[in-house]
Write an enzyme that holds these catalytic residues in place. Sequence first.
Site: not given
Length: 334
Positions: A111, A122
Amino acid sequence: MTPRITAHSPSTARAPQTSRRTGICTLHLTTQPQQSAYSPAPSAPPAGHHPDPTTAPAEKGTPLATTPPLHTLLAQPRSALGTFVPAGLHCSHAERRHLGQLAHAGTDLFEIGLAHHDAHLDGPVIQHAYRRVLRSGDALDSAVRAVAYAAHLRPTVVMTYWEPVQRHGPESAARLFADAGASGVMIVDLPDHHAEYWQAAAHHANLCTPRLVPRRTTDDDLATVAANASGWLYPPASAQPTGYRGPLDIAALAAFTRRLRAASPLPVVSGVGTSTPALAAHVAPLVDAVVIGTPVVRALVSTPEQAPQLVAAFARALASTAATEPRARSPTRH
């Protein structure tokens, strides 16, 4: 931002017509480099608009399949290991070396993260890495270069947010990543009202469109998300931002993955909170792939030479689990 950037890739992916009945994506790789260019485009059209009547997505309830290498990987009896790498952390030469080492250490799937200034899903480690990338140069160009190299090592999916895709133009961004060799693009905060438009743009470029599915998703919303997804469904192992290091509610994750498999034949991939090899091993029997991110990013930022050893430890843990615990499977695979 410059109005036009040209990216060179060591391998390219050509996408012939995709079967409308099955939605199966077929990539033909060539070894000749090709130039790909993009120009910033206006914001996405309103919901329901498709870039061209001939590129509308498959009918509702008929999810697109993964591209062949990704399909083969996620159909294996064991749970695959995905590794998240933010593009542009290091110079191109060092980045290629790191990607090669991570692949050799046990990565089955890459990824590649396209940096964004507001990575609100995040945690601090990946946000810091993204800020470092954004200070050093053009994030999109860095992502294309990373994808072009990663994709000749392992199946590769881009991980990003909607704002940079919308800013550069969904059709342009999709073509750029497809030309670089990506199998798909996962937009972690894709707005529901842009989902059909993005799926059409990605489908036209022969990219899969995995979707992040929070555990709080209702049955009605789950049906909608599954209809606008291809490649895989991604239930986070934790509801916390990436980088979470606490315990995981494996029973709750197991129940939710059963709901996902009942709602869609797509593979199920999970990450977020899989901070140790032991935790990843607990998640592996429930899903088709486990993705590790923050532990690897932390190493790549501070001590890159330790990142392959870390990936190898996760790979060993998943291999050990595969030998002792059967993996849950979706009822039907396309």
